[in-house]
Design a protein around this motif. Structure first.
Motif, short mmCIF file in Angstrom:
data_model
loop_
_atom_site.label_atom_id
_atom_site.label_comp_id
_atom_site.label_asym_id
_atom_site.label_seq_id
_atom_site.Cartn_x
_atom_site.Cartn_y
_atom_site.Cartn_z
N UNK A 316 -6.52 3.12 5.24
CA UNK A 316 -6.70 4.14 4.20
C UNK A 316 -5.49 4.19 3.28
N UNK A 317 -4.29 4.07 3.87
CA UNK A 317 -3.07 4.04 3.07
C UNK A 317 -3.06 2.83 2.15
N UNK A 318 -3.42 1.67 2.69
CA UNK A 318 -3.46 0.45 1.88
C UNK A 318 -4.46 0.58 0.74
N UNK A 319 -5.59 1.17 1.04
CA UNK A 319 -6.62 1.39 0.03
C UNK A 319 -6.09 2.32 -1.06
N UNK A 320 -5.38 3.37 -0.66
CA UNK A 320 -4.83 4.33 -1.61
C UNK A 320 -3.84 3.68 -2.56
N UNK A 321 -3.03 2.78 -2.03
CA UNK A 321 -2.05 2.09 -2.87
C UNK A 321 -2.72 1.23 -3.93
N UNK A 322 -3.76 0.51 -3.54
CA UNK A 322 -4.48 -0.31 -4.50
C UNK A 322 -5.09 0.54 -5.61
N UNK A 323 -5.52 1.72 -5.26
CA UNK A 323 -6.05 2.68 -6.21
C UNK A 323 -5.01 2.98 -7.29
N UNK A 324 -3.76 3.31 -6.85
CA UNK A 324 -2.70 3.64 -7.80
C UNK A 324 -2.25 2.44 -8.61
N UNK A 325 -2.20 1.27 -7.97
CA UNK A 325 -1.77 0.04 -8.65
C UNK A 325 -2.68 -0.30 -9.83
N UNK A 326 -3.97 -0.35 -9.60
CA UNK A 326 -4.90 -0.72 -10.67
C UNK A 326 -4.94 0.35 -11.75
N UNK A 327 -4.80 1.60 -11.35
CA UNK A 327 -4.77 2.68 -12.33
C UNK A 327 -3.62 2.49 -13.31
N UNK A 328 -2.41 2.24 -12.79
CA UNK A 328 -1.25 2.09 -13.65
C UNK A 328 -1.30 0.85 -14.51
#
Length: 474
Positions: A316-328
């Motif tokens: 879930x943490x890894x998934x959350x990071x990918x969320x922020x990465x693509x957003x930025x």
């Protein structure tokens, strides 16, 4: 420091109509808490959970803690550069605008900003791929996955991230807070669980950090520390994510610097405590060979059932990071396009949800393809080697140039001991660049060279600088 009494920036440093484009402006809806949350979930990701064993193996014992300390130090020093630039130019795209403005919008700034966008088209999908591949690797603890099944999982994760980001920024800020909670819960469990069930005295790890230094030659220690720090700094990257979202941050001259320093301090503390916690339960000799160190750690303490739950939290943490990465990163091609320096299609905002959907779909799509093609170990070094020269060193030098042309009143945030942090950042980043190794250095320089060729061809066809002299100097 943040100077709240500084006058408003002149018009040429504020977001201009060209920054908003015909599609309209991005709304400022993200507050300090949400910006900090997006930074922190970007920073954590799968990185510390797969890198921790690699760092221990590289350093060969308790010295591995110094690599995490150095990673935090590099991030803090570099954050002063980002803070000055982010507070002065709170626009979408982050480094794209910093490089363009610092080197002159009609001359060298055209080349440097183009190179950054050029690299982003490659490195952003690679970052997405690295997180997705790591996700699939860790998921194999829960169920056996062959090579193609892992690729299917990593590709599916990227597609799901794209679907979640295909919405208004208001909703994204709320989703980010929920994901931030998952990050804190996971790291908190690891830290508290280990420190309340110590099996190997922490004093052994801490004391081992110091005597060992004298027993290792300076050159060997520097080489090992450099290689290990490449991996730890990868786990800190993302503290500047808020700069990419500059045009969507409320009170940016205050919140952009604050969110970065809060993020770095918080994540550094969590990383150091997590490492101490793990090696206080699992001997470092065993930890360095573990493919699922968090799962092994929790299983040692609480059994297989708890280990499966911990693995789910890591995912879930890894998934959350990918969320922020693509957003930025989706804001970078958008910023270049609305500025008239990239393909116009990337400037399009969704007609009802007001986000750069073309940029999001393009980068996400490439991330999906890369997640099917590459291996995790191959992309971590390449990502960092590709970024250092243009982005980190380039904008640090650019800030020095900017200070020669502008007054202090034009910088709402002012770093202490200027220009010492900038010079330190340049020296350290060059050290890290050489530590990536010759192959990755050459790959990074090759990408830059191809970008220069692409820029010259484009400029020649459009009769722009350097093929059309101009008297305008920014």
């Amino acid at each position: 420091m943040i100077d709240s009494t500084s006058p408003e920036l002149p018009d040429d440093t504020a977001p201009t109509p060209s920054m908003t484009g015909e599609s309209g402006a991005l709304p400022r809806r993200l507050n300090l808490l949400q910006g900090t949350a997006l930074n922190m979930i970007d920073m954590v990701g799968i990185g510390p959970f797969v890198v921790l064993p690699l760092v221990i193996k590289t350093m060969g014992g308790p010295l591995f803690m110094w690599a995490w300390v150095l990673g935090a130090f590099i991030s803090l020093i570099d954050a002063f550069v980002w803070a000055e630039l982010g507070a002065a130019f709170p626009q979408a795209g982050g480094s794209y605008n910093f490089l363009k403005i610092s080197y002159g919008e009609q001359r060298w700034g055209r080349l440097l900003s183009f190179l950054y966008v050029w690299q982003t088209l490659i490195q952003a999908p690679l970052v997405m791929a690295s997180g997705a591949i790591g996700f699939a690797q860790y998921a194999s603890y829960l169920m056996p996955l062959d090579d193609w099944q892992r690729r299917a999982v990593s590709g599916g994760v990227v597609l799901l991230i794209i679907a979640l980001l295909y919405r208004k920024i208001d909703s994204i800020g709320k989703i980010g807070l929920i994901m931030w909670g998952a990050v804190l819960l996971t790291l908190g469990w690891i830290i508290i669980g280990g420190l309340t069930n110590i099996r190997i005295p922490i004093s052994e790890t801490v004391s081992g950090m110091f005597p060992a230094i004298g027993s290792v030659s300076g050159g060997l220690l520097a080489a090992s520390l450099g290689q290990a720090s490449v991996k730890t700094i990868y786990c800190y990257l993302g503290y500047y994510n808020v700069c990419h979202l500059g045009s969507e941050i409320q009170r940016p001259t205050r919140n952009i610097p604050a969110s970065m320093f809060i993020s770095i301090a918080g994540i550094a503390g969590l990383y150091l405590l997590m490492n101490l916690s793990v090696v206080s339960v699992v001997p470092w000799q065993e930890a360095q060979n573990s493919e699922f160190i968090v799962s092994t750690f929790v299983e040692t303490l609480y059994g297989a059932g708890a280990a499966r739950l911990a693995t789910i939290l890591v995912l879930l943490v890894a998934f959350s990071s990918l969320f922020a990465v693509l957003l930025g990163y989706s804001r970078v091609p958008y910023a270049a396009a609305v500025d008239g320096r990239f393909f116009k299609v990337f400037a399009r905002l969704h007609p009802t949800r007001q986000f750069p959907y073309v940029s999001l779909l393009f980068l996400g799509g490439l991330g999906f393809v890369f997640s099917l093609l590459f291996r995790l170990g191959d992309v971590i070094m390449a990502i960092l080697a590709m970024r250092i020269v243009v982005q980190f060193v380039g904008q640090a030098v650019g800030l020095l140039l900017l200070h020669r042309r502008r007054t202090l009143a034009e910088f709402p945030f002012r770093m202490p001991l200027f220009p010492v942090p900038i010079l330190l950042a340049i020296i350290i980043w060059l050290f890290i660049f050489f530590s990536t190794g010759l192959d990755f250095m050459l790959s990074g320089l090759t990408v830059i060279s191809l970008g220069v060729i692409a820029f010259m061809v484009s400029a020649g066809l459009k009769k722009r600088w350097p093929f059309e002299p101009t008297d305008r100097v920014n």
